[in-house]
Design a protein around this motif. Structure first.
Motif, short mmCIF file in Angstrom:
data_model
loop_
_atom_site.label_atom_id
_atom_site.label_comp_id
_atom_site.label_asym_id
_atom_site.label_seq_id
_atom_site.Cartn_x
_atom_site.Cartn_y
_atom_site.Cartn_z
N VAL A 111 48.49 -21.50 -7.26
CA VAL A 111 49.60 -20.85 -7.94
C VAL A 111 50.55 -20.34 -6.84
CG1 VAL A 111 50.28 -18.90 -9.40
CG2 VAL A 111 48.18 -20.17 -9.90
N THR A 115 54.52 -15.68 -8.16
CA THR A 115 54.59 -16.09 -9.55
C THR A 115 54.12 -14.94 -10.45
OG1 THR A 115 54.13 -18.38 -8.95
CG2 THR A 115 53.78 -17.78 -11.25
N TYR A 116 54.88 -14.65 -11.50
CA TYR A 116 54.46 -13.64 -12.48
C TYR A 116 53.50 -14.29 -13.45
CZ TYR A 116 58.18 -10.71 -10.70
OH TYR A 116 58.98 -9.96 -9.89
N CYS A 117 52.34 -13.68 -13.64
CA CYS A 117 51.30 -14.24 -14.50
C CYS A 117 50.89 -13.20 -15.54
CB CYS A 117 50.08 -14.60 -13.65
SG CYS A 117 50.45 -15.78 -12.33
N THR A 118 50.54 -13.69 -16.72
CA THR A 118 50.10 -12.78 -17.77
C THR A 118 48.78 -12.13 -17.37
OG1 THR A 118 48.97 -14.57 -18.92
CG2 THR A 118 51.23 -14.07 -19.62
N ASP A 146 43.68 -14.70 -14.50
CA ASP A 146 44.96 -14.36 -15.13
C ASP A 146 45.52 -15.61 -15.81
OD1 ASP A 146 46.51 -15.93 -13.21
OD2 ASP A 146 46.36 -14.24 -11.82
N GLY A 147 46.63 -15.46 -16.50
CA GLY A 147 47.19 -16.57 -17.25
C GLY A 147 47.53 -17.79 -16.40
N CYS A 148 48.03 -17.57 -15.18
CA CYS A 148 48.37 -18.69 -14.30
C CYS A 148 47.12 -19.46 -13.87
CB CYS A 148 49.11 -18.19 -13.06
SG CYS A 148 50.71 -17.44 -13.40
N GLU A 149 46.07 -18.72 -13.52
CA GLU A 149 44.83 -19.36 -13.08
C GLU A 149 44.13 -20.07 -14.24
OE1 GLU A 149 43.84 -19.93 -10.09
OE2 GLU A 149 45.07 -18.56 -8.93
N SER A 151 45.66 -21.42 -16.81
CA SER A 151 46.45 -22.63 -17.03
C SER A 151 46.14 -23.69 -15.96
CB SER A 151 47.94 -22.27 -17.01
OG SER A 151 48.73 -23.42 -17.13
N ARG A 152 46.02 -23.26 -14.74
CA ARG A 152 45.72 -24.17 -13.63
C ARG A 152 44.35 -24.83 -13.84
NH1 ARG A 152 43.55 -22.70 -8.35
NH2 ARG A 152 44.00 -24.40 -6.92
#
Length: 165
Positions: A111, A115-118, A146-149, A151-152
């Motif tokens: 990421v 980056t802003y993540c939820t 978190d949301g980014c991780e 999603s990744r």
């Protein structure tokens, strides 16, 4: 007398060594410094979008998964082109990595910083992928913090096992 003879002999030997070293042409030195390799005339073959041509010799990854749930944890061997290994779905995993690479995406990119993540938590599962993909060294870690991780991780299914938060 003996000391004078030894010191003049040492001086003569040193002078001869310096003369010999400076007589060697610069192109004969082994250490010529860093060299820039010219770009490939074949475009994306040396990038992520290599497709089958960019993966001559195959790709080899080791996928280690912890705390993903029953039957999902373990260390698996994944080889692509041809697809094989101890991974549960080598054909599906290799296909997914090829899809990401064909879209000029680095499948293993972290990421980006800043980056802003939820703020959400997807579980304790972690994974680590190492090896070689499309001629690139891979050493990538995954988590569900978190949301980014999250999603990744999901983008990498079926390379990584599907999880439910």
């Amino acid at each position: 007398m003996l000391i004078r003879h030894l010191s003049s002999r040492l001086l003569l030997t040193a002078a001869a060594s310096v003369a010999a070293l400076t007589a060697v042409p610069a192109t004969a030195h082994a250490d010529t410094g860093p060299t820039r390799i010219p770009p490939s005339p074949y475009g994306s073959l040396d990038g992520w979008g290599g497709g089958a041509l960019g993966t001559v010799g195959g790709d080899h990854l080791t996928v280690s998964v912890v705390d993903a749930g029953a039957g999902k944890d373990g260390t698996y061997d994944l080889r692509c082109h041809p697809d094989r290994g101890t991974h549960a779905d080598p054909a599906g995993a290799c296909k997914r990595l090829d899809e990401l690479a064909d879209d000029d995406q680095d499948p293993f990119a972290p990421v980006p910083k800043g980056t802003y993540c939820t703020m959400q938590y997807g579980g304790n599962a972690t994974a680590h992928i190492t090896g070689t993909w499309h001629g690139h060294r891979v050493d990538s870690s995954y988590k569900l913090t978190d949301g980014c991780e999250i999603s990744r991780w999901r983008r990498m299914v079926p390379v990584l096992p599907a999880t439910t938060p």
